[in-house]
Motif scaffolding. Sequence first.
Motif, PDB file in Angstrom:
ATOM      1  N   LEU A  62       0.851  -1.181   0.000  1.00 43.08           N
ATOM      2  CA  LEU A  62       0.000   0.000   0.000  1.00 43.08           C
ATOM      3  C   LEU A  62       0.889   1.234   0.000  1.00 43.08           C
ATOM      4  CD1 LEU A  62      -1.850  -2.308   1.312  1.00 43.08           C
ATOM      5  CD2 LEU A  62      -3.177  -0.404   2.261  1.00 43.08           C
ATOM      6  N   ASP A  63       0.575   2.188  -0.859  1.00 43.32           N
ATOM      7  CA  ASP A  63       1.335   3.428  -0.897  1.00 43.32           C
ATOM      8  C   ASP A  63       0.761   4.478   0.033  1.00 43.32           C
ATOM      9  OD1 ASP A  63       3.061   2.393  -2.840  1.00 43.32           O
ATOM     10  OD2 ASP A  63       1.691   2.954  -4.452  1.00 43.32           O
ATOM     11  N   ARG A  64      -0.544   4.429   0.214  1.00 38.51           N
ATOM     12  CA  ARG A  64      -1.171   5.366   1.152  1.00 38.51           C
ATOM     13  C   ARG A  64      -2.471   4.766   1.656  1.00 38.51           C
ATOM     14  NH1 ARG A  64      -5.145   9.208  -0.419  1.00 38.51           N
ATOM     15  NH2 ARG A  64      -5.990   8.842  -2.500  1.00 38.51           N
ATOM     16  N   LEU A  78      -0.063   2.898   7.421  1.00 36.07           N
ATOM     17  CA  LEU A  78       0.241   1.864   6.450  1.00 36.07           C
ATOM     18  C   LEU A  78       0.454   0.544   7.176  1.00 36.07           C
ATOM     19  CD1 LEU A  78       2.694   3.653   3.987  1.00 36.07           C
ATOM     20  CD2 LEU A  78       0.332   2.962   3.551  1.00 36.07           C
ATOM     21  N   ALA A  97      -7.705   3.393   0.555  1.00 37.75           N
ATOM     22  CA  ALA A  97      -6.385   2.797   0.340  1.00 37.75           C
ATOM     23  C   ALA A  97      -6.028   2.831  -1.146  1.00 37.75           C
ATOM     24  CB  ALA A  97      -6.367   1.358   0.844  1.00 37.75           C
ATOM     25  N   GLY A  99      -2.469   1.581  -3.791  1.00 36.33           N
ATOM     26  CA  GLY A  99      -1.133   1.017  -3.888  1.00 36.33           C
ATOM     27  C   GLY A  99      -1.096  -0.065  -4.945  1.00 36.33           C
TER      28      GLY A  99
END
Length: 286
Positions: A62-64, A78, A97, A99
């Motif tokens: 997940l990026d954010r 995260l 979410a 990513g």
Amino acid sequence: MTEAATVWDGIRPRSGRDVVARHQARIGQLGVLAATENLDAPTDWAFEEDHHVIVVHLGGRLDRMECEFSVGPSGPVLPSRGDVWIVPAACRYAALAQGERAEFVEFAVPTALLADAPLAARVCHRDEFLFGAAARLFDLMPLVDDDLARMASHEVGDALERHLFHQYGRRDPRPMRRALSASDRNRLVDAIRGQLDAEHSLAALAALVGMDERGFTGAFRAAFGVSPWQYVMRARLDEAARLLWYGAEPVTEIALATGFASPSHFATAFARRFGVPPSRYRAAAR
């Protein structure tokens, strides 16, 4: 009103979910979902159930991620492999979410399994037994035609039920102050949201869970994060916003149906909550 990438507010349409794999089963008293989702686009996750929800993150990137609890930790976070999210019964939770993907196991836990003990909202919680059980079930659940895999899944589920009860279901034998149990919370939510146009006096709500008014007010705030009156007002305004967004009823009818004494009182409260009057909110949804 723009469709900005913000945490779901209970009103705007939820984003779609790109599910790669999904396996669901009832194992003993637990509902179990093992899933993999693509998160290339912003994805909404949201819960508000009459049972507890426990989610164990098992992999992916997940990026954010932004999360919000009605009562509990909120903000950017995260998850790492093995992190546990706990969403108590009758607690509103939403997350946005984005990513690469997420692999997780989600447990639906009946309040009775924990002897109706209150459960606190948590993020990034660590529970190695729960993590190990979730990882094992993630591997076993796709094997739906394998008798040995089904037997192993039920053995894991039995052990997990015992663990959840002993780890999260025990009460303090000498509580200093009564807390609202999970079933108390569900009863109050059902009563308030089931009759938004009712008076919902403090005395009536307290009697619903067998408490006096003074003790009830503090217990309610501890459970829901707001006073009883603030919760009733929020529930009325949330339903009014939903009706304005999706429905065609006149504003006056919506005001009365959601418990407001007059359209002017409704307009004032609505603008204070959402920043615009009801008529402009409806126009923006068209």
